[in-house]
Write an enzyme that holds these catalytic residues in place. Structure first.
Site, short mmCIF file in Angstrom:
data_model
loop_
_atom_site.label_atom_id
_atom_site.label_comp_id
_atom_site.label_asym_id
_atom_site.label_seq_id
_atom_site.Cartn_x
_atom_site.Cartn_y
_atom_site.Cartn_z
N LYS A 184 49.31 36.62 74.55
CA LYS A 184 50.09 35.46 74.20
C LYS A 184 49.72 34.85 72.70
O LYS A 184 50.45 33.94 72.34
CB LYS A 184 50.03 34.39 75.23
CG LYS A 184 50.94 34.80 76.50
CD LYS A 184 52.21 34.72 76.49
CE LYS A 184 53.11 34.74 77.83
NZ LYS A 184 54.58 34.63 77.66
N SER A 236 47.38 43.01 80.14
CA SER A 236 48.00 41.74 79.39
C SER A 236 47.18 40.48 79.41
O SER A 236 47.28 39.52 78.57
CB SER A 236 49.42 41.46 79.78
OG SER A 236 49.31 40.90 81.15
#
Length: 415
Positions: A54, A308
């Site tokens: 992110k 992720s």
């Protein structure tokens, strides 16, 4: 795909970010490769500076704000990982940030966000879901004339997340299948469009938690819709509504979306930790958890799973183990009314339980007549196949029982 190239270019973003982010490794995993008869590579975004991808999108957007915009500060809504990316960027670019997060956000993610912000961010906890935070954050942004940094539905954000794809293609240009976790869709849109530009034949499989199938429902509906209810366990990928931009890209670049049960995600988290020494959060384990569900499609191919994120609170591990055991059929909860005769409990322990079965919870439900009343009993099995013989022995010895695993309301009330 030509229109997408005009709107964002992950290769340019990669140059913009190279002095800020960590280029994470793409690592061959022999255990998974042998298990699925293919070549499995893990893209380790859990090793990113903020332990998730992110940061890429957040910094890519904030660094392009004007001096005047930076002076006003930024606002974001996040379940945790986007918050850390924004907090890191605020400190790096010396701009004030206000971050809205759900009240149920794991403490580990809160602490990390505060740490990365280093005095440059204020955290406001509101609501139970990301969508609750988003609503409040947008109101706050307008009222205070600040700049909103969306978690996924923005071309600069999508472009930044697409740099994950740039690194993968540089390291493994002949990759054949990519499994990409989906929350709001920024990573799948950014990386997915880049993969297709470089290799139109590459197969892209999105992965969502079964309890929050927002992109699946959007594609079925022909556009994003707001889900009435979602399971928040896979917090980094649980949103009620995907973005308009991310949807429009994902529907073009993804061959399929795999829905993974939350219990399967938990099993995968434990396997990654115990067998590969990888700390993956629930959203980070999604792509690996999906391998079982697409094993026929990946056999003999070069496969990349994107890990992720790795922001997993150690305090959640007991819950993760519990959900894994339930999913694997190794743990069962019963309400058992013991026969009103002496020695009933002893009979149950000695003759109903198998030699490898274990009572993990036992409590009488009634406050009076406990010796004859119903009891909540949790039983852990060594093998899932032992369940049938356990039931047979309970019935043979005339124990009145009700299994509550499959009764959601009763399970949530008692367990």
């Amino acid at each position: 795909m030509s229109d997408l190239e005009v709107k964002f270019n992950p290769e340019i973003a990669a140059e913009r970010l190279k002095e800020v982010i960590k280029r994470t490794p793409l690592i061959y995993n022999s255990r998974l490769s042998v298990k699925y008869d293919c070549e499995v590579y893990l893209k380790r975004e859990d090793l990113q500076i903020v332990r998730s991808y992110k940061l890429r999108g957040a910094y890519n957007m904030i660094v392009q704000l004007s001096t005047e915009q930076l002076s006003k500060g930024v606002v974001c809504a996040s379940a945790g990982n986007h918050a850390q990316g924004v907090a890191f960027s605020c400190r790096k670019l010396n701009t004030r940030g206000v971050i809205f997060m759900p009240e149920i956000t794991p403490k580990q993610k809160l602490d990390q966000t505060i740490m990365f912000g280093d005095g440059m961010v204020e955290i406001i906890l509101v609501g139970d879901t990301f969508d609750d935070c988003l609503r409040e954050a947008l109101i706050y942004t307008k009222d205070h004339d600040m700049n909103f940094i969306p978690p996924f539905d923005n071309y600069n954000i999508i472009e930044g997340q697409g740099t994950v794809g740039v690194e993968i293609m540089q390291d493994l240009e002949d990759a054949e299948v990519i499994l990409i976790p989906i929350g709001g869709g920024g990573l799948a849109a950014g990386s997915g469009s880049y993969f297709k530009q470089k290799n139109p034949t590459i197969k892209l499989l999105g992965v969502e938690p079964m309890g929050a199938p927002s992109m699946t429902k959007a594609i079925e509906n022909g556009g994003p819709i707001t889900l009435e209810e979602i399971n928040n366990f896979v917090d980094g990928a649980s949103v009620k509504r995907v973005g308009e931009l991310t949807y429009s890209i994902c529907k073009e670049v993804l061959e399929d979306i795999i829905l993974v049960p939350e219990g399967k995600v938990c099993t995968t988290i434990l396997q990654l930790y115990n067998q590969d020494a990888i700390v993956a959060e629930p959203a980070g384990a999604l792509s690996v958890a999906a391998l079982d569900l697409c094993k026929d499609q990946i056999k003999g191919k070069k496969v990349v799973c994107i890990i992720s994120g790795g922001n997993n609170d150690i305090e959640r591990m007991q819950e993760i183990k519990e959900l894994s055991l339930l999913y694997e059929g190794l743990k069962h909860y019963f309400v058992i009314r013991f026969p009103q005769r002496p020695g009933a409990l002893k009979l149950f322990v000695n003759h109903v339980l198998g030699s490898t079965d274990d009572i993990t919870r036992f409590e009488f439900i009634k406050k009076t007549q406990r010796e004859f009343g119903p009891a909540l009993v949790g039983i852990e099995l060594k093998f899932a196949d032992d369940y049938a013989s356990l039931i047979q022995r309970m019935e043979a010895h005339r124990f009145d029982y009700k299994e509550i695993n499959r009764d959601k309301t009763l399970f949530e009330y008692l367990v």
